[in-house]
Motif scaffolding. Structure first.
Motif, PDB file in Angstrom:
ATOM      1  N   PHE A 107      49.374  38.545  51.003  1.00  0.00           N
ATOM      2  CA  PHE A 107      50.282  39.619  51.395  1.00  0.00           C
ATOM      3  C   PHE A 107      49.456  40.794  51.920  1.00  0.00           C
ATOM      4  N   THR A 108      49.761  41.211  53.148  1.00  0.00           N
ATOM      5  CA  THR A 108      49.028  42.305  53.778  1.00  0.00           C
ATOM      6  C   THR A 108      50.026  43.425  54.076  1.00  0.00           C
ATOM      7  N   ALA A 167      33.621  34.032  59.670  1.00  0.00           N
ATOM      8  CA  ALA A 167      33.419  35.153  60.599  1.00  0.00           C
ATOM      9  C   ALA A 167      32.399  36.160  60.052  1.00  0.00           C
ATOM     10  N   GLY A 168      32.020  36.024  58.775  1.00  0.00           N
ATOM     11  CA  GLY A 168      30.957  36.860  58.242  1.00  0.00           C
ATOM     12  C   GLY A 168      31.373  37.875  57.196  1.00  0.00           C
ATOM     13  N   ALA A 169      32.639  37.843  56.746  1.00  0.00           N
ATOM     14  CA  ALA A 169      33.065  38.775  55.700  1.00  0.00           C
ATOM     15  C   ALA A 169      32.220  38.568  54.436  1.00  0.00           C
ATOM     16  N   PHE A 170      31.946  39.674  53.712  1.00  0.00           N
ATOM     17  CA  PHE A 170      31.130  39.544  52.481  1.00  0.00           C
ATOM     18  C   PHE A 170      31.995  39.335  51.247  1.00  0.00           C
ATOM     19  N   ALA A 171      33.298  39.546  51.392  1.00  0.00           N
ATOM     20  CA  ALA A 171      34.239  39.366  50.287  1.00  0.00           C
ATOM     21  C   ALA A 171      35.630  39.319  50.891  1.00  0.00           C
ATOM     22  N   VAL A 172      36.606  38.826  50.111  1.00  0.00           N
ATOM     23  CA  VAL A 172      37.973  38.769  50.624  1.00  0.00           C
ATOM     24  C   VAL A 172      38.961  39.095  49.506  1.00  0.00           C
ATOM     25  N   VAL A 173      39.857  40.039  49.805  1.00  0.00           N
ATOM     26  CA  VAL A 173      40.952  40.363  48.884  1.00  0.00           C
ATOM     27  C   VAL A 173      42.051  39.328  49.071  1.00  0.00           C
ATOM     28  N   LEU A 174      42.538  38.778  47.948  1.00  0.00           N
ATOM     29  CA  LEU A 174      43.683  37.862  47.950  1.00  0.00           C
ATOM     30  C   LEU A 174      44.833  38.586  47.263  1.00  0.00           C
ATOM     31  N   GLU A 175      45.833  38.998  48.034  1.00  0.00           N
ATOM     32  CA  GLU A 175      46.940  39.769  47.450  1.00  0.00           C
ATOM     33  C   GLU A 175      48.199  38.911  47.360  1.00  0.00           C
ATOM     34  N   THR A 223      35.876  36.438  45.902  1.00  0.00           N
ATOM     35  CA  THR A 223      37.291  36.732  46.102  1.00  0.00           C
ATOM     36  C   THR A 223      37.689  37.859  45.140  1.00  0.00           C
ATOM     37  N   VAL A 224      38.526  38.754  45.634  1.00  0.00           N
ATOM     38  CA  VAL A 224      38.996  39.904  44.852  1.00  0.00           C
ATOM     39  C   VAL A 224      40.508  39.782  44.751  1.00  0.00           C
ATOM     40  N   GLY A 225      41.002  39.502  43.560  1.00  0.00           N
ATOM     41  CA  GLY A 225      42.435  39.240  43.415  1.00  0.00           C
ATOM     42  C   GLY A 225      43.241  40.477  43.086  1.00  0.00           C
ATOM     43  N   ILE A 226      44.467  40.516  43.610  1.00  0.00           N
ATOM     44  CA  ILE A 226      45.493  41.469  43.165  1.00  0.00           C
ATOM     45  C   ILE A 226      46.801  40.691  43.198  1.00  0.00           C
ATOM     46  N   GLY A 227      47.303  40.357  42.017  1.00  0.00           N
ATOM     47  CA  GLY A 227      48.444  39.453  41.960  1.00  0.00           C
ATOM     48  C   GLY A 227      48.056  38.051  42.380  1.00  0.00           C
ATOM     49  N   ALA A 228      46.839  37.630  42.059  1.00  0.00           N
ATOM     50  CA  ALA A 228      46.345  36.313  42.469  1.00  0.00           C
ATOM     51  C   ALA A 228      45.817  35.524  41.273  1.00  0.00           C
ATOM     52  N   GLY A 229      46.222  35.897  40.071  1.00  0.00           N
ATOM     53  CA  GLY A 229      45.850  35.135  38.882  1.00  0.00           C
ATOM     54  C   GLY A 229      44.459  35.440  38.364  1.00  0.00           C
TER      55      GLY A 229
END
Ligand code: KIV
Ligand code: NA
Length: 264
Positions: free
Chosen positions: A141-142, A174-182, A200-206
């Motif tokens: 979710f973005t 593509a080279g991202a160093f981290a990814v938020v999973l919302e 991975t950085v979760g928010i509402g992702a368990g």
């Protein structure tokens, strides 16, 4: 002590160490979170809602966010500061995205930028990282696409899971160093976390992501009203501040404040 680097976060993933991330928009919270050992602070475009009082993140601008980025950078010594690129400042293409990211680094002084989008934003992520600026991606979710998505909804349920997984692979490639999973189902977040080389950085992702992020006013109970299900409140700042304010107002009216010890 030195600033946390993106490399430290990769090493943490390799060790299986989880880490917390919070939003911050001002010097006092930034300093407290920094000294409390939060290694990554996000000056989120959620300042739109949580600082400026907009209904969505759509209207907030780089001009509004950059002074907040500068304040958070000035107030911290250890945390890696991520500046969130606002809606409209990177969608046109890699050149616009790079121009805005450079602005955040030079004028904001942050150490990385974040943008929303998966496969669609791979060219932007490549352009920014190609210039030596670390990028945190944000998929699932973005909020900047709230009007297209049709409100706050979990992304990646049932056969949509493959879409979120494809986005995760694309931002890592593509080279991202981290990814938020919302707002992604826990099993999808777990699979992405296992597969991806980046945190991975979760928010509402368990519970199975490498890191967890919350908006600080949600975490500390400054925001009143119904919070999303993924929020846990660790304090009641709204209650404490309301009580302090009532007492101050009452003591001014009664003449109890200021007393002799407050008087020159
Ligand atoms: O702006 C924000 O607060 C965010 C986090 C919730 C990831 O993007
Ligand atoms: Na954001």
């Amino acid at each position: 002590t030195r600033r946390v680097r993106t490399r430290d976060l990769l090493n943490a993933k390799a060790r299986g160490d989880r880490w917390p991330m919070l939003t911050s928009y001002d010097q006092y919270t930034a300093s407290i979170f920094d000294r409390s050992g939060v290694p990554v602070l996000l000056v989120g475009d959620s300042a739109a809602n949580n600082v400026f009082g907009y209904e969505t993140t759509v209207p907030v601008t780089a001009e509004e966010l950059l002074p907040l980025v500068r304040a958070v950078v000035r107030a911290t010594r250890t945390a890696l500061i991520v500046g969130d690129l606002p809606f409209g400042s990177y969608e046109e293409g890699p050149a616009q995205a790079l121009r805005t990211a450079v602005r955040f680094m030079k004028e904001g002084g942050c150490h990385a930028v974040k943008l929303e989008g998966g496969r669609r934003m791979a060219p932007q992520i490549e352009a920014i990282t190609g210039a030596g600026i670390p990028v945190m991606a944000h998929i699932g979710f973005t909020p900047q696409r709230e009007h297209a998505i049709g409100g706050y909804r979990v992304q990646g349920r049932e056969n949509e899971g493959a879409e979120v997984i494809a986005d995760a692979r694309a931002v890592a490639d593509a080279g991202a160093f981290a990814v938020v999973l919302e707002m992604v189902p826990g099993d999808v977040a777990q699979q992405i976390t296992k597969e991806l080389p980046i945190p991975t950085v979760g928010i509402g992702a368990g519970p199975d992501t490498d890191a967890q992020v919350l908006v600080w006013q949600d975490m500390a109970g400054l925001r009143t009203g119904k919070a999303p299900r993924f929020v846990k409140r660790y304090a009641d700042l709204a209650g404490a501040l309301t009580e302090a304010t009532r007492q101050f107002a009452q003591e001014v009216r009664s003449g109890e404040f200021p007393a002799a010890e407050h008087t020159f």
